[in-house]
Design a protein around this motif. Sequence first.
Motif, PDB file in Angstrom:
ATOM      1  N   ALA A 107      35.268  36.139  46.920  1.00  0.00           N
ATOM      2  CA  ALA A 107      35.165  37.233  45.731  1.00  0.00           C
ATOM      3  C   ALA A 107      34.920  38.658  46.325  1.00  0.00           C
ATOM      4  N   GLN A 108      33.937  38.675  46.973  1.00  0.00           N
ATOM      5  CA  GLN A 108      33.244  39.841  47.488  1.00  0.00           C
ATOM      6  C   GLN A 108      34.152  40.757  48.238  1.00  0.00           C
ATOM      7  N   MET A 109      35.037  39.633  49.174  1.00  0.00           N
ATOM      8  CA  MET A 109      36.094  40.234  50.146  1.00  0.00           C
ATOM      9  C   MET A 109      36.974  41.049  49.301  1.00  0.00           C
ATOM     10  N   ALA A 110      37.528  40.267  48.259  1.00  0.00           N
ATOM     11  CA  ALA A 110      38.458  40.860  47.266  1.00  0.00           C
ATOM     12  C   ALA A 110      38.029  42.012  46.659  1.00  0.00           C
ATOM     13  N   GLU A 111      36.662  41.958  46.082  1.00  0.00           N
ATOM     14  CA  GLU A 111      36.192  43.434  45.726  1.00  0.00           C
ATOM     15  C   GLU A 111      36.026  44.416  46.617  1.00  0.00           C
ATOM     16  N   ARG A 112      35.602  44.147  47.810  1.00  0.00           N
ATOM     17  CA  ARG A 112      35.558  45.278  48.747  1.00  0.00           C
ATOM     18  C   ARG A 112      37.128  46.061  49.048  1.00  0.00           C
ATOM     19  N   ALA A 113      38.054  45.108  49.106  1.00  0.00           N
ATOM     20  CA  ALA A 113      39.462  45.531  49.057  1.00  0.00           C
ATOM     21  C   ALA A 113      40.261  46.068  47.896  1.00  0.00           C
ATOM     22  N   LYS A 114      39.153  46.232  46.628  1.00  0.00           N
ATOM     23  CA  LYS A 114      39.683  46.889  45.515  1.00  0.00           C
ATOM     24  C   LYS A 114      40.745  46.212  44.672  1.00  0.00           C
ATOM     25  N   PHE A 115      40.627  44.648  45.055  1.00  0.00           N
ATOM     26  CA  PHE A 115      41.434  43.868  44.159  1.00  0.00           C
ATOM     27  C   PHE A 115      41.151  43.967  42.735  1.00  0.00           C
ATOM     28  N   ASP A 116      42.088  43.991  41.643  1.00  0.00           N
ATOM     29  CA  ASP A 116      41.948  43.918  40.243  1.00  0.00           C
ATOM     30  C   ASP A 116      41.107  42.632  39.849  1.00  0.00           C
ATOM     31  N   MET A 117      41.385  41.651  40.524  1.00  0.00           N
ATOM     32  CA  MET A 117      40.826  40.232  39.807  1.00  0.00           C
ATOM     33  C   MET A 117      40.982  38.973  40.875  1.00  0.00           C
ATOM     34  N   VAL A 118      40.048  38.306  40.794  1.00  0.00           N
ATOM     35  CA  VAL A 118      40.321  37.037  41.226  1.00  0.00           C
ATOM     36  C   VAL A 118      40.987  35.961  40.405  1.00  0.00           C
ATOM     37  N   PHE A 119      41.908  35.016  40.599  1.00  0.00           N
ATOM     38  CA  PHE A 119      42.110  34.165  39.829  1.00  0.00           C
ATOM     39  C   PHE A 119      41.833  32.656  40.236  1.00  0.00           C
ATOM     40  N   ILE A 120      41.508  31.779  39.183  1.00  0.00           N
ATOM     41  CA  ILE A 120      41.263  30.559  39.465  1.00  0.00           C
ATOM     42  C   ILE A 120      41.974  29.414  38.649  1.00  0.00           C
ATOM     43  N   ARG A 123      34.316  41.712  32.684  1.00  0.00           N
ATOM     44  CA  ARG A 123      35.233  41.538  33.718  1.00  0.00           C
ATOM     45  C   ARG A 123      36.145  40.106  33.532  1.00  0.00           C
ATOM     46  N   ALA A 124      35.805  39.542  32.448  1.00  0.00           N
ATOM     47  CA  ALA A 124      36.328  38.078  32.359  1.00  0.00           C
ATOM     48  C   ALA A 124      37.777  37.984  31.718  1.00  0.00           C
ATOM     49  N   GLY A 125      38.442  37.208  32.319  1.00  0.00           N
ATOM     50  CA  GLY A 125      39.848  37.036  31.836  1.00  0.00           C
ATOM     51  C   GLY A 125      40.039  35.338  31.622  1.00  0.00           C
ATOM     52  N   ARG A 140      34.942  50.217  34.865  1.00  0.00           N
ATOM     53  CA  ARG A 140      34.098  49.213  34.960  1.00  0.00           C
ATOM     54  C   ARG A 140      34.505  47.696  34.605  1.00  0.00           C
ATOM     55  N   THR A 141      35.458  48.020  33.673  1.00  0.00           N
ATOM     56  CA  THR A 141      35.817  46.476  32.971  1.00  0.00           C
ATOM     57  C   THR A 141      37.349  46.182  33.584  1.00  0.00           C
ATOM     58  N   LEU A 142      37.628  44.835  33.429  1.00  0.00           N
ATOM     59  CA  LEU A 142      38.993  44.595  33.723  1.00  0.00           C
ATOM     60  C   LEU A 142      40.150  45.100  33.253  1.00  0.00           C
ATOM     61  N   ARG A 143      39.906  45.320  31.988  1.00  0.00           N
ATOM     62  CA  ARG A 143      40.972  46.112  31.219  1.00  0.00           C
ATOM     63  C   ARG A 143      41.067  47.469  31.644  1.00  0.00           C
ATOM     64  N   GLU A 144      39.867  48.070  31.855  1.00  0.00           N
ATOM     65  CA  GLU A 144      40.201  49.524  32.366  1.00  0.00           C
ATOM     66  C   GLU A 144      41.010  49.639  33.533  1.00  0.00           C
ATOM     67  N   ASN A 145      40.490  48.583  34.743  1.00  0.00           N
ATOM     68  CA  ASN A 145      41.333  48.886  35.917  1.00  0.00           C
ATOM     69  C   ASN A 145      42.753  48.510  35.930  1.00  0.00           C
ATOM     70  N   LEU A 146      43.055  47.287  34.988  1.00  0.00           N
ATOM     71  CA  LEU A 146      44.583  47.019  34.824  1.00  0.00           C
ATOM     72  C   LEU A 146      45.151  48.067  34.106  1.00  0.00           C
ATOM     73  N   GLY A 147      44.312  48.659  33.175  1.00  0.00           N
ATOM     74  CA  GLY A 147      45.158  49.851  32.253  1.00  0.00           C
ATOM     75  C   GLY A 147      45.930  49.058  31.126  1.00  0.00           C
TER      76      GLY A 147
END
Lengths: 440, 440
Positions: free
Chosen positions: B42-55, B124-126, B425-432
Amino acid sequence: MSADQMKLGAFLMAGGHHIAAWRHPDAHANAGADISHFIQLAQMAERAKFDMVFIEDAAAIRERNPEIASQAARSTSFEPLSLLAALAVNTSHIGLVATASTTYNEPYGLARTFAALDQLSGGRAGWNLVTSASDLEAENFVSSGLRPHGQRYERAEEFAQAATTVWDSVDEGAYVLDAEQGVYADPAKLHPVDHRGTHFTVTGVLDSQRSPQGRPLMVQAGASDVGKDLAARTADVVFSAAQTMGEAQAFYADVKARLAKFGRQADDLKIMPGVSPIVGETESEARAKYDALQELIPDQVGVALLASYLSLKDLSNHPLDGPLPDMPQTDGIQSRQQLIIDLGRRENLSIRQLARHFAGARGHWQLIGTPVQIADALEERFRGKAADGFNVMPPLFPSGLDDFARFVVPELQRRGLFRQEYEGRTLRENLGVRTPARSS
Amino acid sequence: MSADQMKLGAFLMAGGHHIAAWRHPDAHANAGADISHFIQLAQMAERAKFDMVFIEDAAAIRERNPEIASQAARSTSFEPLSLLAALAVNTSHIGLVATASTTYNEPYGLARTFAALDQLSGGRAGWNLVTSASDLEAENFVSSGLRPHGQRYERAEEFAQAATTVWDSVDEGAYVLDAEQGVYADPAKLHPVDHRGTHFTVTGVLDSQRSPQGRPLMVQAGASDVGKDLAARTADVVFSAAQTMGEAQAFYADVKARLAKFGRQADDLKIMPGVSPIVGETESEARAKYDALQELIPDQVGVALLASYLSLKDLSNHPLDGPLPDMPQTDGIQSRQQLIIDLGRRENLSIRQLARHFAGARGHWQLIGTPVQIADALEERFRGKAADGFNVMPPLFPSGLDDFARFVVPELQRRGLFRQEYEGRTLRENLGVRTPARSS
């Protein structure tokens, strides 16, 4: 190592256990929405070598009356299993016990969640099993209202049975992980569940490795006859409420005596009554801390809280300075109701007095004094076979927990009554309770 | 800011998306029981500015046949909501999306858990809403077996409706927290739910503050007609599977066109197909990475996986080098079944070839090449109105995600196709994507 040492839990709650804690200048009023606050509390308890933190739950707001809700911080906190996971990755030794309902969950789903919590904490998860006595909770889930006490416990018993079978469906070492040979699992170590009961059907296998504790710790607080039997059969820890030494000893003897009929030893189950400590350098300092909190309680908030503990819709039509009215047994938490009625009769307390008393310690044993006085009282109950340890319920966070950790814990350690270091890595190791053998 | 930039999810899975990933020398074979591994990803994906991790999730082991189970890492991971909470407190900007079933949960319970996850992650939850198509899952919960597709979706629709009403039962600012005046809540900003439907009754209020996103992000992956309608009505993101540009464009146009009938704009819903990238410095290096993984698949594991994707008990009685047999529609995941049948016919693939193909990318679009080649392919689909972004499904963790983050993301950034920094800061903000207005 630890048979002569008491166990300690830190019962966390947003604000504090005192109903008016949130109004105190030292409180964190927004605690229920601030995860860093809970992490800070868990780490504080871990530094003091507490066995566990304990988190209660009801899947509902706690107050129906909007006027009371507007004055009392009883409505907001984190869903406890999410909270537990967040605490797990920010601590390393302390046990993590959260409450979950057998009435509004299914055994496979809850068993796998606790298995995951046990895995991600390295063997520190515990489940406080409740049957959910609140009608506010019932209204969020079912159309038929709160189910009767007996029906809830019947379901709880089958639930616990099914959940433990799910945990036991995977042996240690079932996942071989031999990449070279391409052997992932040993099917002989997977034991599909075959539970076909009245309430649940479960026929699968746990979808994870066996959890580090084998079975997460099981905690219960039921004090009815059927509740005590369920605990004697399935619990590792009982969280109880007792005002007097006599009540505590009687409860202790009663529950321990029930263990034999389920093939268990006295040491297999730890009894940890709640205690609300208010610590001062002097007794009068402690008393002043208590009074400062009590002054923050609006009467109507205290009375409404008392009514909800009695499973009554309302008490405000009775004179505040008169005694409790007679009342029928309810389908709510019968033990707490009885405890309040007994205390009111024994000490001849008015509704207002009972309300203020319960607003502070939520029906639990209250200790107001110096570290030595508090350690004396705990030692007396521990040595008097009234408790194997205590679930500490500070009226106010963080200061109430900090006081206990900094002043009472060292006093207990000095007396040899509490550990200096954790004995093991798992919650069961630190509590000294075995993982029950797999039922064949 | 971001209308011309693609969105990226990192689809995490113990081992990797390739069925034989766990056998690879670079894999962490015990990933499913090691929370630090998931935190690292998750931290690796965050450093790369991914919008989200998915499980993803299914509340069951994934393989019934013990012989297959002994060879394939398909059985063990963390329960996803616990996992999400653990990731939330170890990351700061990346969105966290977990799968949960409308068939085996209740709306109040799940809504409060996602509200808690949204609170403890700071918005940041989905929730990836699924109806649970596996009969192995059904056997852990009900005695009547897997419910038909239509019935599951009818329940899902009511579930989503009830859950969003629970989230909307608390306004922003409902908790005043004025300690001085003793005003905790503003009852006018609490709106008791009054849901009395076919499947659920919910009449309470959410037991927490309004979550930072108002409503946690809603994700769906259903591709049946009723699934696409449910998504158009309630989802913010659709996770889809498409092999060809044509399929992807048709799906994209179809779902976007459905939005208008629910009063929504095209931008209110992002379509993110899955993509399985294998990145090499040269095309032949990438191909060699792919071949090394493919060589680790035992045929019977690949064929069993294919059978389960087709909701068939078995395929081993058909010739491995012959075509798929004709088969009836099932109650499983109809879209995936159709995708496999279509691919087999279009490319004239044998059972063995289909099995090996799906063992690698799980039915998703596969890209094997250099960072420039992979960026070209993603750009083409993004600009061609086939995708608003992609859910990246590395065949192998951590190296597959690391390759994408270190080589493909910078290439996309260089082209202006992906963010350099998080916008909000929120997932919705980043996804637009906006929080839908409260239904009155």
